[in-house]
Design a protein around this motif. Structure first.
Motif, PDB file in Angstrom:
ATOM      1  N   SER A  18     -12.692  -4.767   1.853  1.00 54.97           N
ATOM      2  CA  SER A  18     -12.671  -4.236   0.492  1.00 54.97           C
ATOM      3  C   SER A  18     -11.241  -3.935   0.041  1.00 54.97           C
ATOM      4  O   SER A  18     -10.841  -4.264  -1.079  1.00 54.97           O
ATOM      5  CB  SER A  18     -13.532  -2.977   0.409  1.00 54.97           C
ATOM      6  N   LEU A  19     -10.456  -3.330   0.903  1.00 57.42           N
ATOM      7  CA  LEU A  19      -9.051  -3.062   0.565  1.00 57.42           C
ATOM      8  C   LEU A  19      -8.291  -4.365   0.344  1.00 57.42           C
ATOM      9  O   LEU A  19      -7.497  -4.475  -0.597  1.00 57.42           O
ATOM     10  CB  LEU A  19      -8.389  -2.228   1.669  1.00 57.42           C
ATOM     11  N   ASN A  20      -8.520  -5.347   1.194  1.00 60.22           N
ATOM     12  CA  ASN A  20      -7.871  -6.657   1.035  1.00 60.22           C
ATOM     13  C   ASN A  20      -8.239  -7.302  -0.298  1.00 60.22           C
ATOM     14  O   ASN A  20      -7.405  -7.910  -0.968  1.00 60.22           O
ATOM     15  CB  ASN A  20      -8.239  -7.598   2.180  1.00 60.22           C
ATOM     16  N   ARG A  21      -9.487  -7.155  -0.675  1.00 62.09           N
ATOM     17  CA  ARG A  21      -9.979  -7.757  -1.915  1.00 62.09           C
ATOM     18  C   ARG A  21      -9.407  -7.043  -3.151  1.00 62.09           C
ATOM     19  O   ARG A  21      -9.007  -7.676  -4.108  1.00 62.09           O
ATOM     20  CB  ARG A  21     -11.505  -7.696  -1.914  1.00 62.09           C
ATOM     21  N   PRO A  29       0.911  -1.435   5.383  1.00 58.70           N
ATOM     22  CA  PRO A  29      -0.146  -0.761   4.631  1.00 58.70           C
ATOM     23  C   PRO A  29      -0.368  -1.419   3.269  1.00 58.70           C
ATOM     24  O   PRO A  29       0.480  -2.139   2.775  1.00 58.70           O
ATOM     25  CB  PRO A  29       0.400   0.651   4.450  1.00 58.70           C
ATOM     26  N   TRP A  30      -1.520  -1.088   2.696  1.00 59.38           N
ATOM     27  CA  TRP A  30      -1.794  -1.499   1.322  1.00 59.38           C
ATOM     28  C   TRP A  30      -1.076  -0.521   0.406  1.00 59.38           C
ATOM     29  O   TRP A  30      -0.815   0.618   0.796  1.00 59.38           O
ATOM     30  CB  TRP A  30      -3.298  -1.434   1.031  1.00 59.38           C
ATOM     31  N   THR A  31      -0.746  -0.962  -0.777  1.00 56.35           N
ATOM     32  CA  THR A  31      -0.156  -0.044  -1.745  1.00 56.35           C
ATOM     33  C   THR A  31      -0.872  -0.184  -3.076  1.00 56.35           C
ATOM     34  O   THR A  31      -1.401  -1.247  -3.401  1.00 56.35           O
ATOM     35  CB  THR A  31       1.349  -0.292  -1.964  1.00 56.35           C
ATOM     36  N   LEU A  36       0.821   4.834  -3.978  1.00 54.79           N
ATOM     37  CA  LEU A  36      -0.134   5.210  -2.945  1.00 54.79           C
ATOM     38  C   LEU A  36       0.055   4.243  -1.789  1.00 54.79           C
ATOM     39  O   LEU A  36       0.134   3.031  -1.990  1.00 54.79           O
ATOM     40  CB  LEU A  36      -1.582   5.085  -3.450  1.00 54.79           C
ATOM     41  N   TYR A  37       0.156   4.804  -0.613  1.00 54.27           N
ATOM     42  CA  TYR A  37       0.330   4.011   0.596  1.00 54.27           C
ATOM     43  C   TYR A  37      -0.928   4.215   1.431  1.00 54.27           C
ATOM     44  O   TYR A  37      -1.237   5.337   1.830  1.00 54.27           O
ATOM     45  CB  TYR A  37       1.590   4.444   1.339  1.00 54.27           C
ATOM     46  N   ILE A  38      -1.662   3.147   1.666  1.00 52.63           N
ATOM     47  CA  ILE A  38      -3.008   3.219   2.223  1.00 52.63           C
ATOM     48  C   ILE A  38      -3.042   2.469   3.545  1.00 52.63           C
ATOM     49  O   ILE A  38      -2.657   1.307   3.617  1.00 52.63           O
ATOM     50  CB  ILE A  38      -4.007   2.609   1.212  1.00 52.63           C
ATOM     51  N   ASP A  39      -3.516   3.147   4.582  1.00 54.51           N
ATOM     52  CA  ASP A  39      -3.587   2.525   5.901  1.00 54.51           C
ATOM     53  C   ASP A  39      -4.812   3.047   6.635  1.00 54.51           C
ATOM     54  O   ASP A  39      -5.404   4.046   6.241  1.00 54.51           O
ATOM     55  CB  ASP A  39      -2.319   2.843   6.696  1.00 54.51           C
ATOM     56  N   ILE A  40      -5.174   2.361   7.698  1.00 58.67           N
ATOM     57  CA  ILE A  40      -6.269   2.801   8.558  1.00 58.67           C
ATOM     58  C   ILE A  40      -5.642   3.544   9.730  1.00 58.67           C
ATOM     59  O   ILE A  40      -4.691   3.063  10.350  1.00 58.67           O
ATOM     60  CB  ILE A  40      -7.098   1.609   9.097  1.00 58.67           C
TER      61      ILE A  40
END
Length: 141
Positions: A18-21, A29-31, A36-40
């Motif tokens: 979902s994050l990739n999409r 990380p996703w941004t 916003l810096y988003i990671d698992i």
């Protein structure tokens, strides 16, 4: 930097997909908009719960019904308010259930609580302004 942890219902792989999409421009990380810096994060290879109070972990476990081993960590830049952006990510990540925590209260927030603006211990979810105001008032007494 302020931090929110999201514990989505469902599988880690589904959350990553979902994050990739939804955030295809930047991964690991996703941004989101560079703010916003988003990671698992997880217990096995990361630092999840390493600086949490045991009571806060117990509150989280009670809310989700088990001990979570991974979470989505969202770090929010101090350059922005971040409320709208955090709410946008929460809507995506908690679409199928789960809870989120913030830096301001140990309460595990559900998506309906966040959407409704519920107040717990005098604060709403990600209520950094209210938190600072409450602490300022308590510091004066």
């Amino acid at each position: 930097m302020r931090t929110v942890f999201v514990f989505p219902a469902g599988e880690r792989a589904a959350t990553v997909a979902s994050l990739n999409r939804h955030l295809p421009e930047q991964r690991n990380p996703w941004t989101l908009d560079g703010n916003l810096y988003i990671d698992i994060d997880d217990e096995q290879t990361g630092y999840l719960f390493s600086d949490w109070d045991p009571e806060d972990v117990a509150i989280l476990e009670a809310a989700v019904g088990h001990h979570p081993t991974w979470a989505v960590q969202i770090d929010i830049s101090g350059r922005i308010d971040g409320t709208a952006e955090v709410h946008r990510m929460i809507a995506l990540l908690l679409e199928h259930g789960g809870v989120a925590t913030d830096d301001y209260t140990p309460h595990p927030w559900t998506f309906p609580e966040i959407l409704s603006g519920a107040v717990i211990d005098g604060l709403r979810f990600f209520d950094f302004r209210g938190y600072h105001e409450l602490n300022r008032e308590h510091g004066r007494s």
